[in-house]
Design an enzyme around this catalytic site. Structure first.
Site, PDB file in Angstrom:
ATOM      1  N   CYS A  54      47.900 -59.316  -2.567  1.00 31.13           N
ATOM      2  CA  CYS A  54      46.650 -60.074  -2.723  1.00 31.13           C
ATOM      3  C   CYS A  54      46.369 -60.468  -4.175  1.00 31.13           C
ATOM      4  CB  CYS A  54      45.470 -59.297  -2.150  1.00 31.13           C
ATOM      5  SG  CYS A  54      45.615 -58.987  -0.385  1.00 31.13           S
ATOM      6  N   ASN A  68      40.241 -62.222   4.682  1.00 28.60           N
ATOM      7  CA  ASN A  68      41.101 -61.974   3.512  1.00 28.60           C
ATOM      8  C   ASN A  68      42.435 -62.681   3.739  1.00 28.60           C
ATOM      9  OD1 ASN A  68      42.901 -60.961   1.644  1.00 28.60           O
ATOM     10  ND2 ASN A  68      42.271 -58.826   1.861  1.00 28.60           N
ATOM     11  N   HIS A  72      39.080 -62.163  -5.688  1.00 26.78           N
ATOM     12  CA  HIS A  72      39.826 -62.106  -4.428  1.00 26.78           C
ATOM     13  C   HIS A  72      38.864 -61.790  -3.278  1.00 26.78           C
ATOM     14  CE1 HIS A  72      42.545 -61.148  -1.314  1.00 26.78           C
ATOM     15  NE2 HIS A  72      42.370 -59.851  -1.385  1.00 26.78           N
TER      16      HIS A  72
HETATM   17  N1  COA Z   1      34.305 -52.009  14.062  1.00 25.99           N
HETATM   18  C1  COA Z   1      33.458 -50.990  14.266  1.00 25.99           C
HETATM   19  N2  COA Z   1      33.575 -49.802  13.644  1.00 25.99           N
HETATM   20  C2  COA Z   1      34.598 -49.652  12.787  1.00 25.99           C
HETATM   21  C3  COA Z   1      35.525 -50.694  12.524  1.00 25.99           C
HETATM   22  C4  COA Z   1      35.342 -51.903  13.214  1.00 25.99           C
HETATM   23  N3  COA Z   1      36.158 -52.949  13.022  1.00 25.99           N
HETATM   24  N4  COA Z   1      36.416 -50.258  11.620  1.00 25.99           N
HETATM   25  C5  COA Z   1      36.079 -48.992  11.316  1.00 25.99           C
HETATM   26  N5  COA Z   1      34.982 -48.644  12.013  1.00 25.99           N
HETATM   27  C6  COA Z   1      34.261 -47.374  11.985  1.00 25.99           C
HETATM   28  C7  COA Z   1      35.110 -46.230  11.518  1.00 25.99           C
HETATM   29  O1  COA Z   1      35.888 -45.685  12.590  1.00 25.99           O
HETATM   30  C8  COA Z   1      34.083 -45.261  11.011  1.00 25.99           C
HETATM   31  O2  COA Z   1      33.524 -44.584  12.117  1.00 25.99           O
HETATM   32  P1  COA Z   1      33.141 -43.019  12.003  1.00 25.99           P
HETATM   33  O3  COA Z   1      32.085 -42.961  10.927  1.00 25.99           O
HETATM   34  O4  COA Z   1      32.665 -42.717  13.366  1.00 25.99           O
HETATM   35  O5  COA Z   1      34.411 -42.338  11.611  1.00 25.99           O
HETATM   36  C9  COA Z   1      32.996 -46.172  10.449  1.00 25.99           C
HETATM   37  O6  COA Z   1      33.208 -47.459  11.049  1.00 25.99           O
HETATM   38  C10 COA Z   1      33.058 -46.307   8.947  1.00 25.99           C
HETATM   39  O7  COA Z   1      34.410 -46.558   8.594  1.00 25.99           O
HETATM   40  P2  COA Z   1      34.862 -46.712   7.114  1.00 25.99           P
HETATM   41  O8  COA Z   1      36.328 -46.979   7.083  1.00 25.99           O
HETATM   42  O9  COA Z   1      34.329 -45.547   6.307  1.00 25.99           O
HETATM   43  O10 COA Z   1      34.044 -48.018   6.723  1.00 25.99           O
HETATM   44  P3  COA Z   1      33.933 -48.733   5.352  1.00 25.99           P
HETATM   45  O11 COA Z   1      32.528 -48.939   5.026  1.00 25.99           O
HETATM   46  O12 COA Z   1      34.819 -48.116   4.309  1.00 25.99           O
HETATM   47  O13 COA Z   1      34.544 -50.165   5.698  1.00 25.99           O
HETATM   48  C11 COA Z   1      36.524 -51.420   5.355  1.00 25.99           C
HETATM   49  C12 COA Z   1      35.884 -50.275   6.114  1.00 25.99           C
HETATM   50  C13 COA Z   1      37.990 -51.500   5.772  1.00 25.99           C
HETATM   51  C14 COA Z   1      35.807 -52.711   5.736  1.00 25.99           C
HETATM   52  C15 COA Z   1      36.376 -51.171   3.843  1.00 25.99           C
HETATM   53  O14 COA Z   1      36.799 -49.866   3.534  1.00 25.99           O
HETATM   54  C16 COA Z   1      37.170 -52.138   3.021  1.00 25.99           C
HETATM   55  O15 COA Z   1      36.861 -53.317   2.983  1.00 25.99           O
HETATM   56  N6  COA Z   1      38.188 -51.668   2.317  1.00 25.99           N
HETATM   57  C17 COA Z   1      39.007 -52.500   1.516  1.00 25.99           C
HETATM   58  C18 COA Z   1      39.979 -53.237   2.381  1.00 25.99           C
HETATM   59  C19 COA Z   1      40.677 -54.299   1.629  1.00 25.99           C
HETATM   60  O16 COA Z   1      40.054 -54.972   0.858  1.00 25.99           O
HETATM   61  N7  COA Z   1      41.975 -54.447   1.883  1.00 25.99           N
HETATM   62  C20 COA Z   1      42.746 -55.440   1.271  1.00 25.99           C
HETATM   63  C21 COA Z   1      42.826 -55.198  -0.180  1.00 25.99           C
HETATM   64  S1  COA Z   1      43.524 -56.556  -0.947  1.00 25.99           S
END
Ligand code: COA
Length: 350
Positions: free
Chosen positions: A117, A286, A256
């Site tokens: 990315c 993304n 990004h």
């Molecule tokens: N729909 C509903 N619930 C979801 C879900 C979805 N698509 N994905 C995860 N959850 C749930 C999880 O299971 C978790 O449930 P729990 O509390 O019962 O365990 C809860 O939502 C919170 O999950 P978490 O992973 O802690 O959420 P978050 O706030 O960290 O958001 C991302 C998750 C992936 C959106 C976030 O971490 C993120 O954007 N990370 C960076 C990813 C990225 O940018 N990648 C590319 C880099 S270039």
């Protein structure tokens, strides 16, 4: 960051982006995954993503975006093509030569850069280096990815986040003081954290696996979120320092597009007001290496980026890799919106 002596500069001379026509919105995803429009929007800022359909590949997206950037530059004369991608059509060879040939540019230097990315910022720096070295005087830089082919179709942790797309710029040799001159650059990596975002199988380390999930992206989202926010802010600060710009001189921050909450966190760390942050993730998801040129295209078309504006660019990706650069926005011709189907819908509604 190493001292950067400016010997000539690479100047932005053309811009274009292209999205595959097939759109998948959050409501459609929530019919087959345990997720909801509300969760995806509030946790990521994403409302829909464009996805390749069978038969369409990264080379197709890169070719469309490249053609639009060449048209905007008003010339198809380039000496080199640098393609930022982590999803080439084949593991071997690189996809850039195929993109060059499809654009009628057979014979020019053409190679891929894989910094995931952060790839487009790395490719801009690479192309600027070709120009500074006198190896090229005009370079087509393309970022294109098809992460929809790398996400495990049932994984609600990754499927909603990624979309496919392509974006491109033409760089020409110029002088550091002129509008559109790119730089300084700040680039970094940390391979000790490679496992935070990884496709374990298919490469030389694990050619084959009995576990089909090894062929898909495994992501530790929360850790990636934390690193992305901190690293993009640090790197942006380095570029501002090297450019001699105060943070309140920045007219637009183009980061990004991974998650709107990451963009807001970076802006908060930096002290850039929210209204100066370019956000188009709602419509694209993304798109990895395509994300920066897609955001630049959207912001140019809607008039956010105006000639003379100070623009700060920063990206972060798997690897880990991250980097930033800056430019004063130039006058560009013929930059088209990549959201063609939406324009058609709007026109039909009139
Ligand atoms: N729909 C509903 N619930 C979801 C879900 C979805 N698509 N994905 C995860 N959850 C749930 C999880 O299971 C978790 O449930 P729990 O509390 O019962 O365990 C809860 O939502 C919170 O999950 P978490 O992973 O802690 O959420 P978050 O706030 O960290 O958001 C991302 C998750 C992936 C959106 C976030 O971490 C993120 O954007 N990370 C960076 C990813 C990225 O940018 N990648 C590319 C880099 S270039």
């Amino acid at each position: 960051m190493p001292t950067q002596e400016m010997r000539g500069a690479a100047v932005l001379a053309g811009l274009g982006a292209w999205l595959p026509p097939h759109v998948v919105d959050n409501h459609e995803l929530s019919q087959r995954l345990d997720t909801s429009d509300e969760w995806i929007r509030t946790r990521t800022g994403i409302g829909q993503r464009h996805i390749v359909t069978p038969g369409m590949s990264t080379v197709d997206l890169a070719t469309e975006a490249g053609a639009l950037a060449l048209r905007s530059a008003g010339s198809d004369q380039v000496d080199a093509l640098v393609l930022a991608t982590a999803t080439p059509d084949q593991v071997c060879p690189a996809s850039a030569p195929q993109v060059a040939s499809r654009l009628g540019l057979t014979g020019i230097a053409a190679f891929d850069v894989n910094a995931v990315c952060a790839g487009f910022v790395y490719a801009l720096a690479t192309a600027s280096g070709l120009i500074a070295a006198g190896a090229a005087s005009r370079v087509l830089v393309v970022g294109a990815d098809t992460f929809s082919t790398l996400v495990e179709p049932n994984d609600r942790g990754t499927v909603p986040i990624f979309g496919d797309g392509g974006g491109a710029v033409v760089l020409r040799a110029g002088t550091p003081g002129e509008l559109g001159a790119l730089g300084p650059f700040d680039l970094h990596s940390d391979g000790e954290l490679a496992d935070l975002l990884v496709v374990p199988a298919g490469g030389s380390k694990m050619r084959r696996s009995d576990d089909p999930t090894d062929y898909f992206l495994a992501m530790q989202g929360t850790a990636v979120f934390r690193h992305a926010s901190a690293r993009m802010a640090e790197s942006s600060r380095e570029v501002l320092r090297a450019a001699g710009w105060a943070v309140d001189e920045v007219d637009s921050f183009v980061g990004h597009q991974a998650n709107v909450r990451i963009l807001n966190a970076v802006a908060k760390h930096l002290g850039v007001p929210k209204e100066d942050v370019v956000v188009n993730i709602e419509r694209t998801g993304n798109t990895s290496a395509a994300s920066i040129p897609l955001a630049l295209t959207d912001a140019c078309v809607d008039g956010t980026l105006k000639p003379g504006d100070k623009v700060l660019i920063s990206a972060f990706g798997a690897g880990l890799t991250w980097g930033s650069t800056a430019l004063r926005w130039p006058e560009l011709a013929d930059v088209e919106s990549p959201h063609r189907e939406q324009r058609i819908v709007q026109a039909a509604a009139l």
